[in-house]
Write an enzyme that holds these catalytic residues in place. Structure first.
Site, mmCIF file in Angstrom:
data_model
loop_
_atom_site.group_PDB
_atom_site.id
_atom_site.type_symbol
_atom_site.label_atom_id
_atom_site.label_comp_id
_atom_site.label_asym_id
_atom_site.label_seq_id
_atom_site.Cartn_x
_atom_site.Cartn_y
_atom_site.Cartn_z
ATOM 1 N N LYS A 188 0.726 -1.259 -0.214
ATOM 2 C CA LYS A 188 -0.036 0.197 0.204
ATOM 3 C C LYS A 188 1.049 0.976 0.312
ATOM 4 O O LYS A 188 1.863 1.414 0.873
ATOM 5 C CB LYS A 188 -1.134 0.032 0.737
ATOM 6 N N ASP A 200 -1.991 10.397 -5.989
ATOM 7 C CA ASP A 200 -0.962 10.210 -6.761
ATOM 8 C C ASP A 200 -0.184 9.181 -6.071
ATOM 9 O O ASP A 200 0.983 8.610 -6.780
ATOM 10 C CB ASP A 200 0.022 11.016 -5.632
ATOM 11 N N GLY A 201 -1.075 7.614 -5.926
ATOM 12 C CA GLY A 201 -0.036 5.991 -5.549
ATOM 13 C C GLY A 201 0.287 5.997 -4.252
ATOM 14 O O GLY A 201 0.774 4.698 -4.339
ATOM 15 N N ASP A 335 -16.598 -0.023 -0.140
ATOM 16 C CA ASP A 335 -15.456 -0.278 -0.394
ATOM 17 C C ASP A 335 -14.452 -0.536 0.141
ATOM 18 O O ASP A 335 -13.087 -1.493 0.198
ATOM 19 C CB ASP A 335 -14.879 0.668 -1.037
ATOM 20 N N ASP A 345 -8.461 -1.588 5.467
ATOM 21 C CA ASP A 345 -7.875 -0.490 5.136
ATOM 22 C C ASP A 345 -8.226 1.217 6.138
ATOM 23 O O ASP A 345 -9.163 1.695 6.163
ATOM 24 C CB ASP A 345 -9.578 0.008 4.119
HETATM 25 P P1 AMP Z 1 -9.511 5.113 1.231
HETATM 26 O O1 AMP Z 1 -10.501 6.128 1.685
HETATM 27 O O2 AMP Z 1 -8.166 5.060 1.620
HETATM 28 O O3 AMP Z 1 -10.486 3.795 1.633
HETATM 29 O O4 AMP Z 1 -9.433 5.292 -0.124
HETATM 30 C C1 AMP Z 1 -10.637 5.291 -1.438
HETATM 31 C C2 AMP Z 1 -10.203 5.130 -2.647
HETATM 32 O O5 AMP Z 1 -9.284 6.356 -3.406
HETATM 33 C C3 AMP Z 1 -9.597 3.538 -2.750
HETATM 34 O O6 AMP Z 1 -10.055 3.580 -4.355
HETATM 35 C C4 AMP Z 1 -8.119 4.182 -3.193
HETATM 36 O O7 AMP Z 1 -7.217 3.064 -3.808
HETATM 37 C C5 AMP Z 1 -8.757 5.475 -3.722
HETATM 38 N N1 AMP Z 1 -7.161 6.087 -2.787
HETATM 39 C C6 AMP Z 1 -6.738 7.160 -1.695
HETATM 40 N N2 AMP Z 1 -5.805 7.600 -1.625
HETATM 41 C C7 AMP Z 1 -5.268 7.756 -3.392
HETATM 42 C C8 AMP Z 1 -3.826 7.946 -3.674
HETATM 43 N N3 AMP Z 1 -3.423 9.039 -2.682
HETATM 44 N N4 AMP Z 1 -3.432 7.742 -4.451
HETATM 45 C C9 AMP Z 1 -4.379 6.705 -5.893
HETATM 46 N N5 AMP Z 1 -5.434 6.280 -4.682
HETATM 47 C C10 AMP Z 1 -6.061 6.746 -3.874
HETATM 48 MG MG MG Z 2 -10.627 1.738 1.821
#
Ligand code: AMP
Ligand code: MG
Length: 579
Positions: A188, A200-201, A335, A345
């Protein structure tokens, strides 16, 4: 004595206006039937003899270590479009995506010895190599490895958000360990994928420290969860507006290598259903059932219904277990809800300190949608969305049944929570008034803002004699609680209830084994994060060590004040969605 007890309960109920336990809405079962996808899966088969020699001792390097996505690649159509540029993806469950190595020198900030040794069959020495540093940060792939990004969607804060997917995570592959368990390893923070949208991944140090520590802490608390192998920090600058107020700061990128038996979520099914890819929906369901719900026969015409019923049951259990340790997930979107009902998550989560059903750990959650007291209800909302996703593969009759199953969710949750809180109070057997005993305690905690974790822990540590003589003033949470006008009556009622049980020592021991003395309070995580941001990982290591035995009093933890009243600055800490 029995009639005195009942009279006391009656009087208290009348005086306090407390209804039976709907206060915290609900008890994780230790009943093995409630964990139907644990241990009974095809994953539990013994390892084949041909590879057994690998596991005679834990390997001290990665030369023999293999993970593979082969099964997943062979089971599903893979995204046909080449290249991991951001786009809408269709007709697949995974896309191939290569991690982007983090820049600058890498540091191994933390590693979970338990995961390394007990799950990955490695010696912890293997984590000290350059190879491990590269592998666990995404800079090097093991031979034959084809990393994947998973396509999923989700309902975020109540609304359909469309395609989400692994925007900063890479599935490295499945690992079959010496116990015959299959674990999926995922990075991650390892760079952009097809699903990164405007992100930004990357993941920053603070959120990665929190995920690493909390997932391990939850495991040792006995709550179903993903696990963390390692935490690697880099010098790569990552820009974040932590509180969404225009104050953008440069932080550093980090990667957590994490693992779960499966990373499929409710959103994994929703995306296929929403986009009308029903054959693929069936394929994914059949795969999940075969791999993780193997008690369901593949030719059972009701297999999707049985699957749904199991997820309903297990989700109720998981949320009840969160509540029993005062855990608020923070972002209960579909999700982020696992189909295997494990906690996944970790973002702006929090352990409730002062008891408060309105506790919201995430400052970005303005409306308190995911407040701790609403988690059971939100679990139901997410299961409703799961049912919508499953509807295309259910007959009319099965849909009707599924709705009935859903209507049973509240009762399952109530039963679980009741059992859990009864155990937290050390109550054996079943007495009609137990609900009141629990509900009144929670109400008093709410009124006095007594600390959730320590009230239960100190009730475990205090003897009946001390309670009787009220000699527990040095126990800070109980002292807070005793400022309530009904506390003395509650204590008398509790003493009468436990006096009908055999030994007080036995009660104390049972209670101490389920009421933790240490949880990952926000201020503890924050203190470890601040040091980690300056490359001092000692507190991360200390917390990991202490939280690996949360039920055992430890000198180092006492010295650090982890069971003491939280410091004055704890209250002002904020955690947002930014990560
Ligand atoms: P989360 O709230 O962390 O569960 O993320 C929700 C969605 O946003 C998921 O599809 C994650 O992969 C995407 N996501 C969160 N932060 C980033 C990031 N910095 N770069 C790319 N995708 C992100
Ligand atoms: Mg998530």
């Amino acid at each position: 004595m029995w009639s005195t007890y009942r009279a006391l309960v009656f009087a208290l109920v009348t005086a306090s206006n407390v209804t039976p336990v709907h206060v915290l809405e609900f008890c994780q079962s230790t009943d093995p039937d409630c964990h139907s996808h644990d241990g009974k899966t095809s994953n539990s088969r013994p390892p084949s003899n041909s590879v057994k020699h690998r596991w005679d001792v834990n390997a001290s390097d990665l030369t023999q270590f293999r993970v593979t996505c082969k099964k997943l690649i062979e089971s599903f159509p893979i995204d046909e479009v080449d290249g991991d540029f951001v786009r809408t993806v269709r007709n697949c469950v995974f896309s191939k995506s290569i991690p982007t190595p983090l820049k600058g020198p890498l540091r191994l900030a933390a590693v979970s010895k338990d995961v390394i040794e007990e799950i990955l069959d490695l010696d912890v020495a293997a984590t000290q190599s350059e190879d491990f540093l590269l592998y666990a940060s995404g800079a090097k792939l093991l031979s034959g490895s084809v990393p994947l990004a998973h396509r999923y969607g989700g309902h975020q804060f109540g609304y359909w958000a469309g395609q989400l997917g692994d925007g900063r995570a890479h599935l490295l592959g499945q690992y079959l360990n010496r116990k015959g368990e299959i674990w999926e390893l995922q990075l991650k923070g390892s760079g952009k994928t097809q699903y990164s949208r405007s992100g930004d991944g990357r993941a920053v140090v603070r959120s990665s420290v929190r995920e690493f520590l909390c997932s391990e802490a939850m495991y040792f608390l006995g709550v179903p969860t993903s696990r963390a192998v390692s935490l690697i920090v880099s010098e790569e600058p990552v820009l974040r507006d932590q509180f969404y107020n225009g104050n953008v700061k440069t932080e550093r990128g980090a990667v957590v290598l994490r693992l779960a038996r499966s990373w499929f979520r409710i959103g994994s099914l929703e995306i296929l259903s929403e986009s009308g890819e029903i054959d693929l929906l069936k394929k994914l369901l059949n795969f999940i059932i075969e791999e993780h719900f193997s008690f369901v026969s593949s030719d059972d015409p009701d297999k999707y219904l049985v699957f749904f019923s199991t997820v309903v049951n297990e989700t109720a259990s998981l949320v009840a277990q969160w509540m029993s340790v005062g855990f608020a997930h923070g972002v209960c979107n579909t999700d982020n809800f696992s189909l295997l009902s494990i906690t996944i998550d970790y973002g702006p989560f929090g352990f409730m300190e002062s008891y408060d059903p309105n506790f919201v750990p995430n400052t970005s959650d303005d409306e308190g949608r995911y407040r701790i007291g609403a988690q059971a209800e939100v679990g139901l909302f997410n299961l409703e969305k799961l049912l919508v996703a499953l509807s295309p593969v259910l007959t009319q009759k099965q849909q009707k049944h599924a709705k009935m199953i859903l209507r049973g969710y509240g009762d399952i949750y109530q039963t679980r929570i009741h059992r859990l809180f009864k155990a937290k109070l050390g109550l054996l057997g079943e007495e009609e008034e137990d609900n009141y005993l629990i509900a009144l305690l929670l109400k008093m905690m709410e009124d006095t803002r007594a600390d959730f974790t320590m009230t239960f822990r100190q009730l475990s540590e205090v003897s009946a004699n001390q309670l009787r003589n009220r000699t527990f003033t040095e126990m800070w949470a109980l002292a807070d609680l005793s400022s309530h006008k009904l506390s003395s009556d509650w204590i008398n009622m509790y003493l009468l209830r436990i006096s009908r049980q055999q030994s007080d020592l036995d009660r104390q021991n049972r209670m101490k084994s389920i009421n933790p003395r240490y949880v990952l309070r926000n201020w503890m995580a924050e203190s470890a994060v601040r040091k980690a941001e300056m490359n001092d990982f000692s507190e991360v290591a200390l917390l990991l060590h202490i939280l690996s035995s949360p039920f055992v009093t430890q000198d180092a933890a006492e010295e650090a004040g982890y069971a003491a009243r939280p410091p004055w600055w704890a209250n002002s800490l904020k955690v947002s969605c930014s990560s």
